[in-house]
Design a protein around this motif. Structure first.
Motif, PDB file in Angstrom:
ATOM      1  N   THR A 209       2.529   7.455   1.662  1.00  0.00           N
ATOM      2  CA  THR A 209       3.523   6.621   0.978  1.00  0.00           C
ATOM      3  C   THR A 209       4.733   6.451   1.886  1.00  0.00           C
ATOM      4  OG1 THR A 209       4.675   8.502   0.031  1.00  0.00           O
ATOM      5  CG2 THR A 209       2.846   7.615  -1.249  1.00  0.00           C
ATOM      6  N   TRP A 210       5.765   5.825   1.334  1.00  0.00           N
ATOM      7  CA  TRP A 210       7.002   5.642   2.105  1.00  0.00           C
ATOM      8  C   TRP A 210       7.597   6.982   2.506  1.00  0.00           C
ATOM      9  CZ3 TRP A 210       7.975   1.039   3.872  1.00  0.00           C
ATOM     10  CH2 TRP A 210       7.516  -0.075   3.169  1.00  0.00           C
TER      11      TRP A 210
ATOM     12  N   ARG B 221      13.951   6.141  -1.120  1.00  0.00           N
ATOM     13  CA  ARG B 221      14.657   6.562  -2.329  1.00  0.00           C
ATOM     14  C   ARG B 221      13.933   6.092  -3.579  1.00  0.00           C
ATOM     15  NH1 ARG B 221      18.441   9.644   0.430  1.00  0.00           N
ATOM     16  NH2 ARG B 221      16.924   9.476   2.112  1.00  0.00           N
ATOM     17  N   LEU B 222      13.395   4.890  -3.491  1.00  0.00           N
ATOM     18  CA  LEU B 222      12.676   4.344  -4.647  1.00  0.00           C
ATOM     19  C   LEU B 222      11.446   5.194  -4.921  1.00  0.00           C
ATOM     20  CD1 LEU B 222      13.762   1.914  -6.038  1.00  0.00           C
ATOM     21  CD2 LEU B 222      12.108   0.490  -4.882  1.00  0.00           C
ATOM     22  N   ASN B 223      10.802   5.629  -3.839  1.00  0.00           N
ATOM     23  CA  ASN B 223       9.615   6.456  -3.958  1.00  0.00           C
ATOM     24  C   ASN B 223       9.964   7.816  -4.587  1.00  0.00           C
ATOM     25  OD1 ASN B 223       6.847   6.459  -1.629  1.00  0.00           O
ATOM     26  ND2 ASN B 223       6.963   7.252  -3.696  1.00  0.00           N
ATOM     27  N   LYS B 224      11.192   8.286  -4.274  1.00  0.00           N
ATOM     28  CA  LYS B 224      11.619   9.583  -4.813  1.00  0.00           C
ATOM     29  C   LYS B 224      12.224   9.439  -6.198  1.00  0.00           C
ATOM     30  CE  LYS B 224      12.650  12.262  -0.676  1.00  0.00           C
ATOM     31  NZ  LYS B 224      13.697  12.463   0.338  1.00  0.00           N
TER      32      LYS B 224
ATOM     33  N   ILE C  29       0.841  -1.202   0.000  1.00  0.00           N
ATOM     34  CA  ILE C  29       0.000   0.000   0.000  1.00  0.00           C
ATOM     35  C   ILE C  29       0.877   1.254   0.000  1.00  0.00           C
ATOM     36  CG2 ILE C  29      -1.575   1.361   1.422  1.00  0.00           C
ATOM     37  CD1 ILE C  29      -2.931  -1.246   2.232  1.00  0.00           C
ATOM     38  N   LEU C  30       1.931   1.229   0.809  1.00  0.00           N
ATOM     39  CA  LEU C  30       2.816   2.400   0.857  1.00  0.00           C
ATOM     40  C   LEU C  30       3.582   2.583  -0.457  1.00  0.00           C
ATOM     41  CD1 LEU C  30       4.260   2.169   4.473  1.00  0.00           C
ATOM     42  CD2 LEU C  30       2.569   3.774   3.599  1.00  0.00           C
ATOM     43  N   SER C  31       3.689   1.513  -1.230  1.00  0.00           N
ATOM     44  CA  SER C  31       4.453   1.578  -2.475  1.00  0.00           C
ATOM     45  C   SER C  31       3.611   2.010  -3.662  1.00  0.00           C
ATOM     46  CB  SER C  31       5.072   0.221  -2.794  1.00  0.00           C
ATOM     47  OG  SER C  31       5.800  -0.252  -1.726  1.00  0.00           O
ATOM     48  N   LYS C  32       2.431   2.549  -3.426  1.00  0.00           N
ATOM     49  CA  LYS C  32       1.526   2.758  -4.561  1.00  0.00           C
ATOM     50  C   LYS C  32       2.118   3.661  -5.641  1.00  0.00           C
ATOM     51  CE  LYS C  32      -1.246   6.386  -2.409  1.00  0.00           C
ATOM     52  NZ  LYS C  32      -1.342   7.453  -3.365  1.00  0.00           N
ATOM     53  N   ASP C  33       2.899   4.678  -5.218  1.00  0.00           N
ATOM     54  CA  ASP C  33       3.527   5.536  -6.232  1.00  0.00           C
ATOM     55  C   ASP C  33       4.490   4.741  -7.100  1.00  0.00           C
ATOM     56  OD1 ASP C  33       2.164   7.626  -5.271  1.00  0.00           O
ATOM     57  OD2 ASP C  33       3.881   8.666  -4.359  1.00  0.00           O
ATOM     58  N   ILE C  34       5.277   3.910  -6.436  1.00  0.00           N
ATOM     59  CA  ILE C  34       6.273   3.117  -7.153  1.00  0.00           C
ATOM     60  C   ILE C  34       5.569   2.169  -8.123  1.00  0.00           C
ATOM     61  CG2 ILE C  34       8.150   1.459  -6.883  1.00  0.00           C
ATOM     62  CD1 ILE C  34       8.445   2.576  -3.983  1.00  0.00           C
ATOM     63  N   LEU C  35       4.491   1.539  -7.654  1.00  0.00           N
ATOM     64  CA  LEU C  35       3.798   0.562  -8.500  1.00  0.00           C
ATOM     65  C   LEU C  35       3.078   1.266  -9.647  1.00  0.00           C
ATOM     66  CD1 LEU C  35       2.420  -1.784  -5.720  1.00  0.00           C
ATOM     67  CD2 LEU C  35       4.419  -2.100  -7.146  1.00  0.00           C
TER      68      LEU C  35
END
Lengths: 762, 227
Positions: free
Chosen positions: B15-16, A468-471, A342-348
């Motif tokens: 998010t993260w 970092r992945l999110n950014k 759920i927290l990774s939604k931007d990444i996904l």
């Protein structure tokens, strides 16, 4: 309060951790003060919120936080009668059934096992969820683990709030009544029986595994291989399955029946709880269904609420209803993975393509689970990412829909049934073939039990990586990834920098297995590798006797928990099964670099085919660094016919104590030893032949003067070992006695010139 | 909290990056609307932030550097958003119909971009002024509104004499007009000019030229939009 619920969950976890509900109330209060201060949200809403929160906590099972059992018994009690109700859906197999039973007056939970040999259908049918029962039998404490790394049944039950077991049979149990939940449970049972009668065993096994959350009909081998490739989640009903079921139903109701979206959603909402029970009502499926219901509810209310809140509220409800869930593997895995996805939604979102999307989902879920995986299984399989890439889409798109169709169309004539059987046979063949092809590529990175420090360091670095992945800072993310691997690597090589060594006498039942780890991992020596011989077991279900039991459930978990994948020297003292039975298993599953046997064994059957085998005999010395292992017996030409009397006798000094490992030698050999080495003095004696009265003579003890004695012997073994004479003899001489049947595994920790003993069961 | 643009409910976006922060607040604009205001990312002219595939100095900027009057006046312009139809609506609502609050939709992105481009610079912010009558009519100066988001010292050292709307003129007319600004106070050192939009760059170059004459060493500009 939107977007903040995970903090409430966090506070709840802290208060569970500190085991004090005042901590929770205090923290909640502080949180709301701060929250109000910073956001200036109307106070009215929060007052309502706080009162609801407090009501939940007050009425939850949380408040009387009983952790210790309310009754205390030694090992077991005299039989008596207990009244109470059944808390769980009884799990039935052919010979027995088991359920959680809550006693009425003490509120103590028992795990009751009922042997159903003498079939009384009527009684067995009355045992249902919520039934009120009278049960006679004796309660006893469940068995704890007797070896490091082994499955701990006591701990497993404790994690469910159960401290006692009660074994009985159908004649001692009378039940009446049932709960509402017992109806869908009964339905589940009936559907399963119906399907079992309709389909082939193979089809049934897969249907039961994939739709009903019960994998017991699938082969043990397959389940194990799935576990090694981190594919077990496919066989445990989780969000994946619930999502798929929702998707199918939605499509069916909307497109085929032609209902409105609103109606379709309502029907799914009503159906999902029923499905949860049909699917076995384990924490992962309950979590998924709860979350789905919340999502539907909020869309009907036209309220937008972040998924983090939905999962947090679900977790808060689950944990207040039953705090024991926190210790359960399924709960931990399910919530941790869902949170991180759920927290990774931007990444996904950035990787919307099917391939990259599933790649990221697999990657993130595996990464977040590594510490838990290591705590429970001691290894990780780096290539499991690839296995998931192949198997997850295959199961989602083909197998699960296929099994679902099989159930839905099971009323069709026999040739349709045969078609499903055929398709699932192909599937079975396909899965087996793929697993066989992948077999040589199995890489298991055995790290061992990780320390709390490593655990924390891992999670902090993991958060950095995800941040970092999110950014979108991929280079930095990569760096964090390298740090993650380094953390694990450091954990793995730690023993190589430790100047402490250990001797472990494992509890392998009636047999010997002793593992010596030298400081700095200079050498790992294993003296004997036992396998249990239970040819006299009068169990009716002989097919349930597994091969390599000791290897699989004692040796491998123990060695892996210490991060050991190789054995430098495997010494087999003599050719008896209770000393060499696991040798082949060890050679197949570990990197065994040398096998040493006594001279008479090199030509014997299982040994002659081993390539790295060598005979050792009296006068030889195995030198590893500053450590010497001297062979005191037998000589090069051994005349004895008795296998026991050909046992290798090894002498060594570790941590300032002199050790003598005696195999199964008898009195005659002891005499010979004293003749050859008149000045032989010993501090720690591995008592020969499991404490048999034919060994450990008075003379031998008088001459060698041991201070400590170790006996490796099975509980209630048929030989009556250890003999009372021997035990008395040792005790009369004031020798400190350790027994694997009573103490579990025995440890000797040493460093420089000092060493201390401890045992698994104090 | 509702979206400043579409007035829909805004959902916190956990998010993260922010899950650990109990004081995290969602932005003032919802994610759907946000997509209508595209941020300029890369592949731009290094001098004026106009989209340019190979990141070379664009024709316009070459002309600026070749012109006698403006040569070397404005070193560089940085803009946050590109000009889309929705952005045009936004400007109309904000500037002409006086919905001042709308600027807060962009505060986060404006700050972020400014920090990226001028993070280390100690330059003074100089907003492009309106004539006093125009400012009275609108109620606020849009350039100053943007400058105020940046939380840095602002020096209003320019005034505007002539008062014709730039946006009503063609490029040709703009180029031929006279410098509408006057310098009230000389500023030595570095300067960052602030305006709402960079279209032809005329306004900013006029201001830059004036400041350069007044003794400023390095003049850059920062605008909300690059059209």
């Amino acid at each position: 309060m939107r977007g903040k619920w995970h903090f409430i969950l966090f506070l709840l976890l802290i208060s569970y951790g500190s085991n004090n509900h005042w901590v929770l109330i205090g923290l909640l209060f502080l949180f709301f003060i701060f929250y109000h201060w910073f956001t200036n949200e109307e106070l009215g809403k929060q007052i309502i919120f706080i009162s609801i929160g407090l009501t939940i906590f007050c009425f939850s099972s949380f408040f009387p936080s009983e952790l210790s059992p309310s009754i205390s018994i030694e090992k077991s009690t005299e039989p008596s009668t207990y009244t109470g109700s059944i808390l769980s859906n009884p799990e039935k197999s052919t010979t027995k059934m088991g359920f959680v039973f809550k006693q009425n007056n003490t509120k103590e939970k028992f795990y009751v096992q009922v042997y159903t040999n003498q079939s009384s259908q009527k009684v067995s049918n009355s045992i249902q969820h919520g039934a009120f029962c009278k049960i006679s039998g004796s309660i006893r404490k469940p068995n704890g683990a007797t070896n490091p790394g082994s499955f701990d049944y006591k701990q497993y039950l404790k994690a469910q709030g159960i401290h006692y077991q009660l074994n009985t049979d159908l004649t001692n149990i009378t039940c009446s009544g049932r709960s509402i939940l017992s109806y869908p449970y009964k339905l589940r049972e009936n559907i399963i029986i119906y399907i079992k009668n309709k389909f082939d065993p193979n089809t049934f096994a897969w249907i039961q595994g994939l739709l009903f959350g019960n994998k017991e009909e699938l082969s043990q081998e397959l389940i194990l291989t799935f576990q090694q490739w981190n594919l077990s989640h496919l066989l445990a009903i989780s969000g994946l399955h619930v999502g798929l079921i929702c998707g199918f139903m939605y499509f069916f109701l909307l497109r085929i029946i032609g209902l409105t979206t609103e109606k379709s959603k309502q029907i799914i909402m009503v159906f999902l709880p029923l499905y949860a029970i049909l699917a076995g009502a384990q924490p992962p499926v309950l979590r998924a269904v709860f979350m789905a219901e919340f999502i539907f509810l909020f869309t009907f209310m036209k309220r937008k609420i972040p998924l983090t809140d939905i999962i947090s509220i679900t977790a808060i409800i689950f944990l207040t209803m039953n705090r024991d869930l926190l210790g359960q593997l399924g709960f931990q895995f399910s919530f941790l993975v869902t949170y991180s996805l759920i927290l990774s939604k931007d990444i996904l979102k950035k990787h919307a393509s099917f391939f990259w999307g599933s790649m990221h989902v697999s990657f993130i879920s595996q990464l977040v689970l590594i510490p838990l995986q290591l705590l429970h299984f001691y290894y990780i399989s780096p290539l499991s990412l690839l296995a998931n890439l192949v198997f997850v889409p295959y199961f989602c798109l083909f197998v699960i829909p296929l099994t679902l169709c099989a159930v839905l169309f099971s009323w069709l004539p026999i040739y349709f049934i045969k078609l499903f059987d055929f398709l699932l046979d192909i599937h079975q063949l396909l899965v087996q073939t793929i697993l066989d092809v992948m077999e040589p590529f199995t890489i298991l990175w055995v790290i061992g039990e990780i320390s709390i420090l490593c655990f924390i360091a891992y999670f902090i670095t993991f958060l950095g990586l995800m941040n970092r992945l999110n950014k979108d800072k991929h280079n930095q993310a990569f760096l964090f990834g390298i740090i993650l691997v380094l953390i694990l690597q450091i954990e793995q090589v730690k023993p190589y920098f430790s100047d402490k060594g250990t001797i472990t006498v494992l509890d392998v039942g009636q047999g010997d297995t002793i593992v010596i780890e030298l400081p700095h991992r200079k050498g790992i020596i294993m003296i004997d590798a036992a396998e249990e011989v239970d040819f006299l077991s009068n169990d009716s279900d002989l097919e349930h006797i597994e091969e390599n039991k000791v290897g699989r459930y004692v040796l491998r978990p123990f060695l892996w928990s210490k991060g050991i994948k190789h054995i430098d020297y495997l010494i087999i003292t003599h050719p008896d099964y209770d000393h060499y039975g696991s040798m082949t298993y060890m050679i197949n599953h570990f990197d065994v670099r040398n096998v040493y046997v006594n001279p008479s064994m090199v030509q014997l059957k299982p040994f002659s085919s081993i390539t790295k085998i060598n005979a050792i005999h009296q006068g030889m010395k195995l030198k590893i660094g500053e450590y010497d292992f001297r062979v005191l017996y037998p000589g090069q030409e051994n005349k004895t016919k008795k296998s026991n009397d050909s046992s290798l006798v090894i002498y060594t000094e570790l941590g300032g104590n002199r050790f003598l490992f005696t195999g199964d030698i008898g009195e005659a050999v002891e005499k010979e030893l004293l003749k050859t080495y008149p000045n032989l003095k010993v501090d720690v004696l591995k008592v020969a032949h499991h404490g048999s009265k034919t060994s450990t003579s008075e003379d031998f003890l008088q001459a060698t003067k041991p201070k400590h004695a170790l006996i490796s012997v099975g509980e209630n073994n048929m030989y009556g070992h250890p003999s009372k004479d021997v035990v008395d003899r040792l005790e009369n001489m004031g020798i400190n006695l350790f027994r694997t049947d009573l103490n579990g595994a025995i440890f000797y920790y040493f460093q420089d010139t000092s060493g201390t003993f401890s045992t698994m069961i104090p | 909290m509702n979206c400043l643009w579409c007035h829909d409910d805004i959902m916190p976006d956990i998010t993260w990056l922010n899950f650990w922060n109990p004081f995290y607040e969602p932005g003032k604009i919802c994610t759907t609307c946000k997509e209508g205001f595209p941020i300029i990312v890369d592949h731009v002219c290094p001098m004026c932030s106009r989209p340019s595939k190979n990141e070379e100095v664009c024709g316009d900027c070459q002309r600026w550097s070749n012109s006698e009057a403006f040569q070397g006046a404005l070193e560089r312009n940085v803009s946050v958003f590109s000009y889309t139809p929705i952005m045009k609506d936004m400007m109309a609502k904000w500037k002409y119909r006086g919905d001042y609050e709308l600027i807060h939709m962009f505060s986060e992105d404006v700050r972020k971009k400014f920090k990226e481009a001028f993070g280390k610079s100690k330059a003074t912010l100089v907003p492009i002024p309106l004539s006093s009558s125009r400012e009275k009519e609108r109620g606020f100066n849009q350039a100053k509104a943007i400058a105020m988001l940046l939380k840095r010292p602002i020096e209003s050292v320019l005034t505007r004499v002539q008062d014709e709307k730039q946006s009503k003129k063609t490029r040709q007319e703009r180029m031929e007009a006279e410098n509408p600004f006057q310098l009230v106070k000389e500023v030595k050192g570095e300067i960052i000019l602030i305006d709402d939009i960079y279209t032809t760059g005329m306004t900013l170059h006029w201001a830059a030229e004036l400041l350069k004459k007044g003794g400023s060493t390095k003049i850059q500009s920062f605008t909300l939009i690059r059209s």
